[in-house]
Design an enzyme around this catalytic site. Sequence first.
Site, PDB file in Angstrom:
ATOM      1  N   GLU A 161      -2.019  -0.236   7.515  1.00 57.53           N
ATOM      2  CA  GLU A 161      -3.230  -0.277   8.326  1.00 57.53           C
ATOM      3  C   GLU A 161      -4.182  -1.384   7.907  1.00 57.53           C
ATOM      4  O   GLU A 161      -4.105  -1.901   6.787  1.00 57.53           O
ATOM      5  CB  GLU A 161      -3.914   1.085   8.321  1.00 57.53           C
TER       6      GLU A 161
ATOM      7  N   CYS B 109     -10.124  -6.046   6.551  1.00 57.37           N
ATOM      8  CA  CYS B 109      -9.586  -5.562   5.291  1.00 57.37           C
ATOM      9  C   CYS B 109      -8.114  -5.262   5.560  1.00 57.37           C
ATOM     10  O   CYS B 109      -7.804  -4.467   6.447  1.00 57.37           O
ATOM     11  CB  CYS B 109     -10.355  -4.304   4.896  1.00 57.37           C
TER      12      CYS B 109
ATOM     13  N   CYS C 292       1.021   2.491  -2.556  1.00 54.78           N
ATOM     14  CA  CYS C 292       0.528   1.818  -3.758  1.00 54.78           C
ATOM     15  C   CYS C 292       0.882   2.651  -4.986  1.00 54.78           C
ATOM     16  O   CYS C 292       0.764   3.876  -4.972  1.00 54.78           O
ATOM     17  CB  CYS C 292      -0.981   1.650  -3.666  1.00 54.78           C
TER      18      CYS C 292
ATOM     19  N   CYS D 115      -4.865   5.489  -7.979  1.00 51.57           N
ATOM     20  CA  CYS D 115      -6.298   5.816  -8.080  1.00 51.57           C
ATOM     21  C   CYS D 115      -6.528   7.180  -7.431  1.00 51.57           C
ATOM     22  O   CYS D 115      -6.061   7.429  -6.309  1.00 51.57           O
ATOM     23  CB  CYS D 115      -7.148   4.746  -7.415  1.00 51.57           C
TER      24      CYS D 115
ATOM     25  N   CYS E  23      -7.889   7.832  -3.761  1.00 47.96           N
ATOM     26  CA  CYS E  23      -7.339   6.976  -2.711  1.00 47.96           C
ATOM     27  C   CYS E  23      -6.109   7.598  -2.053  1.00 47.96           C
ATOM     28  O   CYS E  23      -5.167   8.012  -2.730  1.00 47.96           O
ATOM     29  CB  CYS E  23      -6.975   5.632  -3.331  1.00 47.96           C
TER      30      CYS E  23
ATOM     31  N   CYS F 155      -9.244   4.060   3.076  1.00 45.98           N
ATOM     32  CA  CYS F 155      -7.962   3.385   2.935  1.00 45.98           C
ATOM     33  C   CYS F 155      -6.801   4.372   2.948  1.00 45.98           C
ATOM     34  O   CYS F 155      -6.761   5.298   2.172  1.00 45.98           O
ATOM     35  CB  CYS F 155      -7.987   2.597   1.621  1.00 45.98           C
TER      36      CYS F 155
HETATM   37  S1  SF4 Z   1      -7.570   2.066  -4.497  1.00 46.07           S
HETATM   38 FE1  SF4 Z   1      -5.656   2.788  -3.596  1.00 46.07          FE
HETATM   39  S2  SF4 Z   1      -4.689   0.995  -2.737  1.00 46.07           S
HETATM   40 FE2  SF4 Z   1      -6.272   0.263  -4.159  1.00 46.07          FE
HETATM   41  S3  SF4 Z   1      -5.202   0.014  -6.128  1.00 46.07           S
HETATM   42 FE3  SF4 Z   1      -6.031   2.091  -6.145  1.00 46.07          FE
HETATM   43  S4  SF4 Z   1      -4.361   3.381  -5.351  1.00 46.07           S
HETATM   44 FE4  SF4 Z   1      -3.889   1.242  -4.815  1.00 46.07          FE
END
Ligand code: SF4
Length: 341
Positions: A89, A102, A109, A113, A116, A330
Amino acid sequence: MESIYNKSFDELVSYFESIGQKKFKATQVFEWLYIKRVKFFDEMSNIKKDIIDRLKEDYVIEDISLEKVERDIEVNKYLFTLNDGNHIESVLMRHDYGNSICISSQVGCNMGCRFCESGRLKKVRDLDAYEIVQQILMIEDDIKERITHVVVMGIGEPFDNYDNVMRFVKIINENKGIGIGSRHITISTCGLIPGIKKFMEESGQVNLAISLHAPNDEIRNKIMPISKVYKIDDLLRVIREYIDRTNRRVTFEYILLDGVNDMDECAVELGKILKGMNCYVNLIPYNETENISFKRTKNHQIMKFYDILKKKNINVTIRKEFGGKVDAACGQLRAKKKGEL
Ligand code: SF4
């Protein structure tokens, strides 16, 4: 076969030389792809048929497809389907200074995090440069306007896909093509030190943003597993070196999470560790999602945090909130598509 959108201008020049053709063919092809936006090699009417046939043998003009758009006044959220069926996206934000997007650099990923959605779903694969470029082209086609600013801060960690991201930067920076200026491109990393060191050598005028989100390792460890590998002191040391070497200002992104990293003492500590650094801090009110239990910091505390940093002479802004009606955090659209929500 490789997508021709994977090729930088210089690589196309070398390609045409390697097949005994003049360099200016690369300019013509770039104009057809990025200015006139053709979908077939046969439409490149000023290029001879034998060269078109050779291009068809060596490359494809490969698109990604638009699956869904959620529209609001100042923000559009795009869900794309890649040719292997994966989804990514991008978010378009309309600012008074232009259209900013963005974009994603990976499918999922691995950085994990805790706040996220993309980290929750893990990395499936890296994006090729053409799949990153295509996000810009498809959104420009949708809104019939130019994109002026690009931030690589969507799904994925750009420095975990370093070569493709830097190739993408080269492609969109090329004046004969999309021509987005280096100073209008920002790469945002969660703090992969080897990537930052490489970027320091190769970035030119491209901006660097660091997802910091905590003033010390203790809090950062709780929300960003990467900080167990790269400690905050080491990260800041490398950032200082980057600033000295490049003379560029660095942005620190700081998502405010209620009761986790938004207390007054966190602001005081953040002011202390960033003191004297050529940087600015972008405070980001958290966009809550159903699957993750973190809460958005209350407005009065956001302002308090901001004021503490201001008083410590830190350049600080509070990011305008676009989220809400469209699933702007995100990875939310992709997560929904996967049926995970
Ligand atoms: S915020 Fe999400 S997309 Fe960005 S590095 Fe951390 S886990 Fe990965």
